[in-house]
Design an enzyme around this catalytic site. Sequence first.
Site, PDB file in Angstrom:
ATOM      1  N   HIS A  62      11.739  -0.835 -12.971  1.00  0.00           N
ATOM      2  CA  HIS A  62      10.964  -2.005 -13.366  1.00  0.00           C
ATOM      3  C   HIS A  62       9.511  -1.693 -12.994  1.00  0.00           C
ATOM      4  O   HIS A  62       9.249  -1.142 -11.924  1.00  0.00           O
ATOM      5  CB  HIS A  62      11.456  -3.277 -12.664  1.00  0.00           C
ATOM      6  N   ASP A  64       6.902  -3.071 -11.843  1.00  0.00           N
ATOM      7  CA  ASP A  64       6.231  -3.444 -10.582  1.00  0.00           C
ATOM      8  C   ASP A  64       6.604  -2.506  -9.431  1.00  0.00           C
ATOM      9  O   ASP A  64       6.061  -2.620  -8.338  1.00  0.00           O
ATOM     10  CB  ASP A  64       6.532  -4.908 -10.209  1.00  0.00           C
ATOM     11  N   HIS A  65       7.515  -1.570  -9.680  1.00  0.00           N
ATOM     12  CA  HIS A  65       7.900  -0.622  -8.625  1.00  0.00           C
ATOM     13  C   HIS A  65       7.417   0.808  -8.876  1.00  0.00           C
ATOM     14  O   HIS A  65       7.574   1.664  -8.015  1.00  0.00           O
ATOM     15  CB  HIS A  65       9.419  -0.645  -8.422  1.00  0.00           C
ATOM     16  N   HIS A 137      21.188  -4.860  -8.950  1.00  0.00           N
ATOM     17  CA  HIS A 137      20.068  -5.419  -9.707  1.00  0.00           C
ATOM     18  C   HIS A 137      20.406  -5.355 -11.193  1.00  0.00           C
ATOM     19  O   HIS A 137      21.496  -4.900 -11.563  1.00  0.00           O
ATOM     20  CB  HIS A 137      18.802  -4.605  -9.353  1.00  0.00           C
ATOM     21  N   ASP A 207      15.134  -3.904  -5.403  1.00  0.00           N
ATOM     22  CA  ASP A 207      15.388  -5.323  -5.600  1.00  0.00           C
ATOM     23  C   ASP A 207      16.895  -5.507  -5.688  1.00  0.00           C
ATOM     24  O   ASP A 207      17.577  -4.665  -6.234  1.00  0.00           O
ATOM     25  CB  ASP A 207      14.783  -5.801  -6.909  1.00  0.00           C
ATOM     26  N   HIS A 265       8.420  -9.126  -1.656  1.00  0.00           N
ATOM     27  CA  HIS A 265       8.695  -9.258  -3.089  1.00  0.00           C
ATOM     28  C   HIS A 265       8.712 -10.731  -3.500  1.00  0.00           C
ATOM     29  O   HIS A 265       9.619 -11.204  -4.193  1.00  0.00           O
ATOM     30  CB  HIS A 265      10.015  -8.565  -3.462  1.00  0.00           C
TER      31      HIS A 265
HETATM   32 ZN   LIG Z   1      13.258  -5.254 -10.284  1.00  0.00          ZN
END
Ligand SMILES: [Zn+2]
Length: 299
Positions: A62, A64-65, A137, A207, A265
């Site tokens: 994802h 944002d990582h 996730h 996550d 997060h």
């Molecule tokens: Zn994620």
Amino acid sequence: MQVTILGNGGAIPANGRFPTSQFVDMGTECLLIDCGEGAQIKMQEYGIKSNRINHVFISHLHGDHFFGLIGWLNTQALLGRTKDLNLYANEKLEAILAIQMDYPLPFTVHFKALPPNESMVCVQTDKCEVIAFPVWHSIPTHGFRCTIKRNKRIMNSEKVRELEVPNYFYKKLTEGLDYIKPNGDVIPNEMVTLAGKPNLIYSYCADTGFTDAYLAFIHTSNLIYHEATYCAQQIDKATQRHHCTAMQAATIAKQANAKQLIIGHFSSQYKTTDLHLAEAKTIFADVQIAEQGMVFTVQ
Ligand SMILES: [Zn+2]
């Protein structure tokens, strides 16, 4: 072992919170865990010498990582880095990077694919270990357990001399082996050594939705970082999106018998993280917000 928080925000940068990224100094090895957008800016701000980083771990793909990774790699190249870099991530990242960086780097990146839904030993040395383990996730995602090995037995030098254990066997004694004399007599390890200190363990869990599936990997951690995207009122949204509430993160830390917990997060909808902290504290006392710029010592 020290953990510096570079970003503690959720999917959308907001309220001064950058996307997820952490710098972990294990002494002999330096890790970057996740590399959200702007991670290199935060490294500069906090005075982190990022050429020390020799392992990068990306929990999942994802944006944002990992959207900060390309920029950081480019800067490393421009700064003339020659030191090899180990990169652990889902196999798809290798092709993504190849498209983004269609030019040679002055250093070698050793790409190591993390097997979806399986654990993997990523780093294994005399002094430390890093293991990737699957979390739960919406796409394949891994957490990471970082261990400083300290459990070697300590030699009792007086006893060692008295019982005439030769020098060459000292290392084996610290590893717990018994010494067998040339005449066949056994000197039990406990007779010439004392118990060592327990290992130091830092576990990174993000996550993930709420599950006990990875508890065995993070059991007895000295410090756990756990995602806590939502507060209790949003538990349905958390479940639907495979994220956790602060209370669920605290429950995991409690079940894992951890010493300390830090949470991060946070969803962009929350202006402050006061409620996350208050809710987590109702379950697990030693919890703190993983504030950007804070350095947590694993002890
Ligand atoms: Zn994620």
